[in-house]
Every structure is written in C-alpha cells, then in structure tokens.
Design a protein around this motif. Structure first.
Motif, PDB file in Angstrom:
ATOM      1  N   UNK A  63       0.848  -1.196   0.000  1.00 16.37           N
ATOM      2  CA  UNK A  63       0.000   0.000   0.000  1.00 16.37           C
ATOM      3  C   UNK A  63       0.880   1.241   0.000  1.00 16.37           C
ATOM      4  N   UNK A  64       0.718   2.086  -1.016  1.00 18.26           N
ATOM      5  CA  UNK A  64       1.505   3.304  -1.121  1.00 18.26           C
ATOM      6  C   UNK A  64       1.007   4.389  -0.189  1.00 18.26           C
ATOM      7  N   UNK A  65       1.650   5.543  -0.238  1.00 20.29           N
ATOM      8  CA  UNK A  65       1.322   6.647   0.668  1.00 20.29           C
ATOM      9  C   UNK A  65       0.025   7.320   0.248  1.00 20.29           C
ATOM     10  N   UNK A  66      -0.557   8.047   1.203  1.00 14.69           N
ATOM     11  CA  UNK A  66      -1.768   8.835   0.982  1.00 14.69           C
ATOM     12  C   UNK A  66      -2.958   7.956   0.583  1.00 14.69           C
ATOM     13  N   UNK A  67      -3.140   6.890   1.318  1.00 11.56           N
ATOM     14  CA  UNK A  67      -4.311   6.030   1.169  1.00 11.56           C
ATOM     15  C   UNK A  67      -4.942   5.812   2.542  1.00 11.56           C
ATOM     16  N   UNK A  68      -5.108   6.903   3.282  1.00 12.03           N
ATOM     17  CA  UNK A  68      -5.505   6.805   4.687  1.00 12.03           C
ATOM     18  C   UNK A  68      -6.858   6.137   4.869  1.00 12.03           C
ATOM     19  N   UNK A  69      -7.845   6.520   4.065  1.00  9.65           N
ATOM     20  CA  UNK A  69      -9.182   5.937   4.225  1.00  9.65           C
ATOM     21  C   UNK A  69      -9.173   4.454   3.886  1.00  9.65           C
ATOM     22  N   UNK A  70      -8.415   4.086   2.866  1.00 11.16           N
ATOM     23  CA  UNK A  70      -8.281   2.676   2.509  1.00 11.16           C
ATOM     24  C   UNK A  70      -7.655   1.891   3.661  1.00 11.16           C
ATOM     25  N   UNK A  71      -6.601   2.430   4.239  1.00  9.78           N
ATOM     26  CA  UNK A  71      -5.865   1.712   5.281  1.00  9.78           C
ATOM     27  C   UNK A  71      -6.670   1.575   6.569  1.00  9.78           C
ATOM     28  N   UNK A  72      -7.585   2.511   6.824  1.00  9.33           N
ATOM     29  CA  UNK A  72      -8.355   2.467   8.067  1.00  9.33           C
ATOM     30  C   UNK A  72      -9.706   1.782   7.921  1.00  9.33           C
ATOM     31  N   UNK A  73     -10.086   1.391   6.715  1.00 12.35           N
ATOM     32  CA  UNK A  73     -11.397   0.764   6.493  1.00 12.35           C
ATOM     33  C   UNK A  73     -11.440  -0.644   7.073  1.00 12.35           C
ATOM     34  N   UNK A  74     -12.642  -1.107   7.401  1.00  8.38           N
ATOM     35  CA  UNK A  74     -12.838  -2.501   7.788  1.00  8.38           C
ATOM     36  C   UNK A  74     -12.599  -3.381   6.568  1.00  8.38           C
ATOM     37  N   UNK A  75     -11.859  -4.469   6.762  1.00 17.75           N
ATOM     38  CA  UNK A  75     -11.577  -5.389   5.658  1.00 17.75           C
ATOM     39  C   UNK A  75     -12.399  -6.654   5.852  1.00 17.75           C
ATOM     40  N   UNK A  76     -13.215  -6.967   4.869  1.00 19.98           N
ATOM     41  CA  UNK A  76     -14.070  -8.155   4.913  1.00 19.98           C
ATOM     42  C   UNK A  76     -13.516  -9.211   3.977  1.00 19.98           C
ATOM     43  N   UNK A  77     -13.488 -10.452   4.441  1.00 19.94           N
ATOM     44  CA  UNK A  77     -13.062 -11.568   3.601  1.00 19.94           C
ATOM     45  C   UNK A  77     -14.147 -12.631   3.634  1.00 19.94           C
ATOM     46  N   UNK A  78     -14.299 -13.400   2.572  1.00 22.15           N
ATOM     47  CA  UNK A  78     -15.384 -14.381   2.527  1.00 22.15           C
ATOM     48  C   UNK A  78     -15.042 -15.680   3.248  1.00 22.15           C
TER      49      UNK A  78
END
Length: 325
Positions: free
Chosen positions: A226-241
């Motif tokens: 994950x590159x820089x300046x992806x704050x919302x992506x990095x803090x989101x809940x991650x769902x896996x099936x």
C-alpha cells in the motif's frame, strides 16, 4: 391557405424513434450521440469499432490548453450535449484511450453545468485496459465493468464524486496512482486477489470509504503493498469471505436439526441452523434467513442440496490485522 393555417396550429407529435445528434469517425473508431427512447429522449454517447466485428483500441487523446479532451466528441462543434446521460463503449473496443472523456475546465464537454452530473458507463468484456485520465471528473454514478479488465491507468477515475461504491472485477491486476482520487461518496471498495499493489494516492480523499471487501484470504491481503496517501483505505474494515456447504435439502420452511458448516483456510466453523427458516429470494438464485438477527446469503450451486455460504459477521485476526468475516 386555410389548410396551411390548420396544420400549422396542430401540436407537434413526439416521436419515440432514435435520433442521431452528432457522429463521426476517428481512425479505427466510429462514435455517435443519439437521443434514445430508453432514456426518455435523453442522449447516449457510443464509441464502437469502425468496422463491425473487429477488435480495436481507442486512440489516446491529450488535454488542450484549456485542460479538456481533444477527443472529437469533445470539441467546440459538439459542446452543448446538455442531455447526455449515458456513455457506452461497444463490444470490440479493447482499450479506452487516455483523456477520452475529460470535462472542459471546471465545466463539462457535455453540458454547461459546473461538472458532468450523474452519467452511467457501460463497457464490454472486450476491454482489457483503461488509460490515464480517461474518465476523470466525469460525474459517473454507475459503472458496468469489463470482466476482463486488467489495467486502470493513472487518474482514470479521478474526482468521480457520485460513485456510491467501487466494485472492481477479479481480473484487475494494476491500478495507477490517483486512479480513484476524491471519489468522496464511495462507501465501499471490492477487489480480487490479482490486485497486489495499491499505489500512491489511489484512494486518497475517498472520504466516505469505510469497508473493503477482498475476494481472497487474509494472508493474501496482508501481502498487498500500500503506497502513501491512502488513509481511508488503510483504516477501512476489511471483509473476507468464508465458504462452505450444507448437505441437506433446504426449501422454503424450516430446516429442523440441521447444521451449516463453513470453512476457511482449512479450519471449520459450524453455524447452528436448527429451526432457522429459509426463504428463496425473488431472483431464485439466493437464500436468506428470516426471523433471526444474523443474516446469511446462501447461493444455490448445482442443486438445492449443496449451497455455498458467504458470511460477513464475526471477526478473525491474521498477522495482527482484524478481518470481518
């Protein structure tokens, strides 16, 4: 003279037929803007191969001194597309060219509004790549993706503020920097395990992004760069099936004394389905629990006796990261 006056006074009949507003050719493509009955007379821009039945890439375009596309449908002769609602990339187009649909300055090549508002985009499965800036600032609110799309270029969907979600097909392998920068209303993102790098600024200022749905394992997700300046992506809940099966006939009614077993990465988790009542969905392809607080979607596989289970409740921790399953 009397007959002329009578017919002049009659109201004009509104025809439901398709009417071509503008059209043209550019190298290997043919484009046309049409008023169509399906859109209640509003307009659709279609880009298709010049020769029917062939597979061709769209040309790349550039930005002129006023920072809008040099594509032929964007020039001054066809500026006032105030009724355009839909963009269709036709079957046979393999590549969507750079800066193809960039609005003029702070306005739009299609309207005199501040931005291009609420367009839908449809692309066929023949499309494998979208080039730099192709749909930046377009105001898209609905996208039908190519299931064979592999590459999304830099700034390709930059500042599409009305997208409610970003649902990338499993085929996507690469996205460019700032590809979805400032898609501020997208609340969720989904993608498959072929995408292994999130470049700088790819989802920067996606201010509503709270949930990421990853169609792979937690272990594979933890390998993503994950590159820089992806704050919302990095803090989101991650769902896996989770996936599994139930070997019993489940029809409308009560599944008495039955258990659902779901597995992930070789470990089994048992869901107590005793006295759960299952109902079939309107489209006849999924099953839903009713009367319980837990919600599962059961997709029918090859018969009513074998059902795949996708579960998004509960958590698991892998590599120090919490995943929602």
């Amino acid at each position: 003279l009397i007959l002329t006056l009578v017919f002049t006074a009659l109201p004009l009949t509104v025809h439901a037929a398709t009417e071509t507003i503008a059209e043209g050719y550019d190298r290997n493509i043919y484009w046309h803007v049409d008023s169509v009955p399906e859109l209640d007379g509003d307009w659709r821009l279609t880009v298709e191969p010049r020769v029917e039945g062939t597979s061709v890439p769209m040309p790349d375009y550039s930005l002129n001194k006023d920072y809008y596309s040099t594509a032929p449908w964007a020039d001054d002769r066809n500026l006032n597309y105030k009724n355009l609602k839909e963009i269709v990339i036709a079957d046979g187009i393999t590549y969507i060219g750079a800066f193809s649909f960039v609005p003029k300055g702070n306005g739009s090549v299609y309207s005199y509004l501040k931005h291009a508002y609420h367009y839908t985009l449809t692309m066929p499965d023949s499309v494998t790549a979208i080039a730099e800036g192709a749909f930046s600032k377009m105001g898209l609110d609905s996208i039908r993706w190519s299931e064979n799309l592999k590459t999304i270029g830099k700034n390709a969907f930059y500042l599409n503020e009305f997208l409610p979600s970003i649902e990338l097909p499993d085929s996507v392998q690469e996205i460019g920097e700032s590809a979805f920068w400032l898609c501020r209303n997208a609340t969720s993102l989904s993608f498959g395990q072929n995408l292994t790098v999130i470049p700088d600024d790819a989802f920067e200022r996606c201010e509503s992004l709270t949930d990421v749905y990853y169609r792979g394992t937690p272990e594979k997700y933890n390998e993503i760069t994950v590159g820089v300046h992806n704050d919302e992506f990095s803090s989101a809940k991650v769902h896996v099936p989770m996936s599994g099966s139930v070997t019993t006939s489940v029809t409308n009614g009560v599944a008495v004394g039955k258990m659902l077993t779901a597995t992930r990465m070789g470990s089994a988790s048992t869901l107590n389905a005793v006295n759960y009542r299952w109902e079939r969905s309107a489209d006849k392809t999924t099953w839903e629990t009713v009367g319980k607080s837990d919600f599962y979607t059961i997709q029918k596989e090859d018969s009513e006796q074998y059902l795949r289970v996708c579960i998004y409740n509960g958590t698991t921790k892998v590599g120090g990261r919490t995943f929602y399953v």
